[in-house]
Each structure stands twice: as C-alpha cells, then as structure tokens.
Design a protein around this motif. Structure first.
Motif, short mmCIF file in Angstrom:
data_model
loop_
_atom_site.label_atom_id
_atom_site.label_comp_id
_atom_site.label_asym_id
_atom_site.label_seq_id
_atom_site.Cartn_x
_atom_site.Cartn_y
_atom_site.Cartn_z
N ARG A 66 5.95 -7.91 7.24
CA ARG A 66 5.13 -8.57 6.21
C ARG A 66 3.86 -9.13 6.84
N HIS A 67 3.11 -8.29 7.51
CA HIS A 67 1.98 -8.74 8.34
C HIS A 67 0.60 -8.55 7.69
N THR A 74 0.98 -7.99 -2.14
CA THR A 74 2.13 -7.64 -1.33
C THR A 74 1.76 -7.72 0.15
N LEU A 75 2.77 -7.83 0.98
CA LEU A 75 2.58 -7.85 2.43
C LEU A 75 3.27 -6.64 3.02
N TRP A 76 2.53 -5.88 3.81
CA TRP A 76 3.08 -4.66 4.42
C TRP A 76 3.38 -4.87 5.89
N ASP A 77 4.38 -4.14 6.35
CA ASP A 77 4.74 -4.14 7.77
C ASP A 77 3.79 -3.25 8.56
#
Length: 89
Positions: A66-67, A74-77
């Motif tokens: 979640r970077h 939204t937060l993506w890896d």
C-alpha cells in the motif's frame, strides 16, 4: 493481420525490441567498480515485467505494501527487485 504497437496494420516489432535501455543501463553499471547492485520497482500485477527482469537476473528483495497513492484514492503495492553486480564479501 499483425499490428504495430499503435494498433495499425503492419509488422509487429520482434519480442524484446525495447530491451536496449535496460541492457545499456546494466552494462553501464557493470563497468563501474563502485556500483554493487542495480535496483528497480515494478507493479506486482505487471507479470510480463516481472518475468523480463527475472530473465535478466533480478531477484525480488521485498514489497512495499500500500505504498503508491492513486488518483482514485487506492494504494498500490510495489515489488522491489535487485540485481547483485559484485560478489558477496
């Protein structure tokens, strides 16, 4: 009928035709004695890129969960990969 990268009819480029910058960058790193590792980050859902980097010797070193904030909230890896260039001490 084959299509180019813009969807126009014609010959599609051969696989790997855009590897020049990656290979050139790695060659530059290998020529420098002070560079011990090449690193990169890639989206975890980009399986083609992950496979490409693995074929060139990169290994997964970690994941940032979640970077990256996206416009929709939204937060993506991110997957962190590295290619060791110097022998282990």
């Amino acid at each position: 009928m084959r299509r180019d990268r813009h969807g126009r009819p014609g010959r599609a480029p051969p696989p790997g035709h855009r590897l020049g910058p990656l290979v050139a960058g790695l060659d530059w790193c290998r020529a420098r004695p002070d560079v011990h590792k090449a690193t990169l980050s890639v989206w975890p859902h980009n399986t083609a890129a992950l496979a490409l980097y693995r074929r060139h010797g990169f290994v997964v070193e970690g994941r940032l969960a979640r970077h990256v904030p996206r416009r929709d909230g939204t937060l993506w890896d991110l997957v962190l990969m590295a290619l060791p260039l110097a022998p282990e001490p």
